[in-house]
Design an enzyme around this catalytic site. Structure first.
Site, PDB file in Angstrom:
ATOM      1  N   HIS A   5       0.820  -1.210   0.000  1.00  0.00           N
ATOM      2  CA  HIS A   5       0.000   0.000   0.000  1.00  0.00           C
ATOM      3  C   HIS A   5       0.853   1.258   0.000  1.00  0.00           C
ATOM      4  CE1 HIS A   5      -4.224  -1.312   0.657  1.00  0.00           C
ATOM      5  NE2 HIS A   5      -3.682  -2.377   1.215  1.00  0.00           N
ATOM      6  N   GLU A  64      -6.762 -12.208   0.770  1.00  0.00           N
ATOM      7  CA  GLU A  64      -7.671 -11.108   1.118  1.00  0.00           C
ATOM      8  C   GLU A  64      -8.557 -10.775  -0.069  1.00  0.00           C
ATOM      9  OE1 GLU A  64      -5.058  -7.946   2.199  1.00  0.00           O
ATOM     10  OE2 GLU A  64      -4.654  -8.748   4.179  1.00  0.00           O
ATOM     11  N   ASP A  68      -7.668  -1.396  -0.918  1.00  0.00           N
ATOM     12  CA  ASP A  68      -8.597  -2.323  -0.274  1.00  0.00           C
ATOM     13  C   ASP A  68      -9.981  -1.845  -0.674  1.00  0.00           C
ATOM     14  OD1 ASP A  68      -6.550  -3.707   0.953  1.00  0.00           O
ATOM     15  OD2 ASP A  68      -6.610  -2.486   2.762  1.00  0.00           O
ATOM     16  N   HIS A 122      -8.168  -7.015  -1.414  1.00  0.00           N
ATOM     17  CA  HIS A 122      -6.851  -6.410  -1.645  1.00  0.00           C
ATOM     18  C   HIS A 122      -6.442  -6.569  -3.108  1.00  0.00           C
ATOM     19  CE1 HIS A 122      -2.527  -5.753  -0.141  1.00  0.00           C
ATOM     20  NE2 HIS A 122      -2.371  -6.129  -1.397  1.00  0.00           N
TER      21      HIS A 122
END
Length: 274
Positions: A156, A245, A163, A248
């Protein structure tokens, strides 16, 4: 699951290289613009709202409703900053979803290194388990590093990772989180979890649990269809999903593939566009 899963899914040899990169000089655009001043974003960074104003934003780390239980360092404003290429790709994905009666919603975008450092400090404090019941009820806090949920670097911080989820239109407002309110496990049925106006994907955002793995076979029916809607829409625009995830995604090729920035999440961090 804010599996602050470090940067790319690389083998151990590449992981060691990340520590070297972290110590490398940052570009001049990130350098402080004067003694005592905060670092600035390179001109390639934009506010997502300026590129794709219809994408909803629910920036959880600006609030206390996250796995730490407090506002995270570096989040000066509840806004999404991304590289320009990432923002344009999200805008294309949004146009596709709007035609089908959906909208994208981001929970987190660019994340300064100081925020990742905040996560690391929290993870080392084994006595602080105030948000455990919601975000990691089945994971012992002393295993967060070993199990890959927390790491010292995050993709990130390079600006091309978000996200993100999908909400059906019209997207209803959600009530604010009240610190201290009873917590419900992030994998509980949607009607029991903290209210979120997004579609049901089987878990909440930042759920530290294997049920959050994108292709977990226990996620079926409409929940699986919703995950695939998000995944296929973003993959079509050049994003790749982190398998652990469902929320993500990283736009590839990354504008900054090996630089971890630390400017604050704030309009003042951006370079004025002429």
């Amino acid at each position: 699951m804010r599996r602050i899963r470090t940067a790319p899914r690389a083998p151990l040899a590449a992981a060691a290289a990340l520590l070297v990169l972290a110590a490398a000089p940052v570009p001049a655009a990130q350098a402080a613009s004067g003694r005592g001043h905060e670092p600035k974003a390179p001109e390639e960074f934009v506010a997502l709202h300026d590129v794709a104003p219809t994408i909803r934003q629910d920036i959880r780390y600006f609030t206390r409703h996250n796995f730490v239980g407090e506002r995270i360092d570096g989040y000066r404003r509840p806004m999404c900053l991304v590289t320009r290429d990432t923002g344009r790709a999200l805008a294309r994905a949004q146009r596709s979803l709007l035609r089908r009666g959906y909208t994208l919603k981001v929970y987190d975008c660019y994340r300064p290194q100081r925020a990742v450092d905040h996560f690391v400090r929290w993870a080392k404090d084994l006595d602080d388990q105030r948000m455990k019941r919601e975000f990691y009820p089945r994971v012992a806090k002393n295993r967060l590093f070993e199990d890959g949920y927390i790491a010292e670097k995050s993709g990130h911080s390079r600006g091309s990772t978000v996200d993100i989820t999908v909400a059906e239109l019209p997207a209803r407002p959600t009530r604010p989180y009240h610190p201290g309110e009873p917590l419900v496990p992030c994998y509980a049925p949607q009607e029991e979890r903290f209210p979120d106006n997004s579609v049901d994907t089987g878990t909440g955002f930042d759920c530290f649990d294997t049920l959050a793995h994108t292709d977990d076979p226990r996620i079926t029916g409409k929940q699986r269809a919703n995950r695939l809607l998000l995944k296929r829409t973003l993959e079509h625009e050049g994003f790749s999903n982190l398998p652990e995830e469902w929320w993500h995604f990283t736009h590839e090729p990354e504008t900054f593939s090996d630089t971890y920035f630390d400017f604050p999440v704030s309009p003042r961090s951006l370079t004025p566009q002429h």
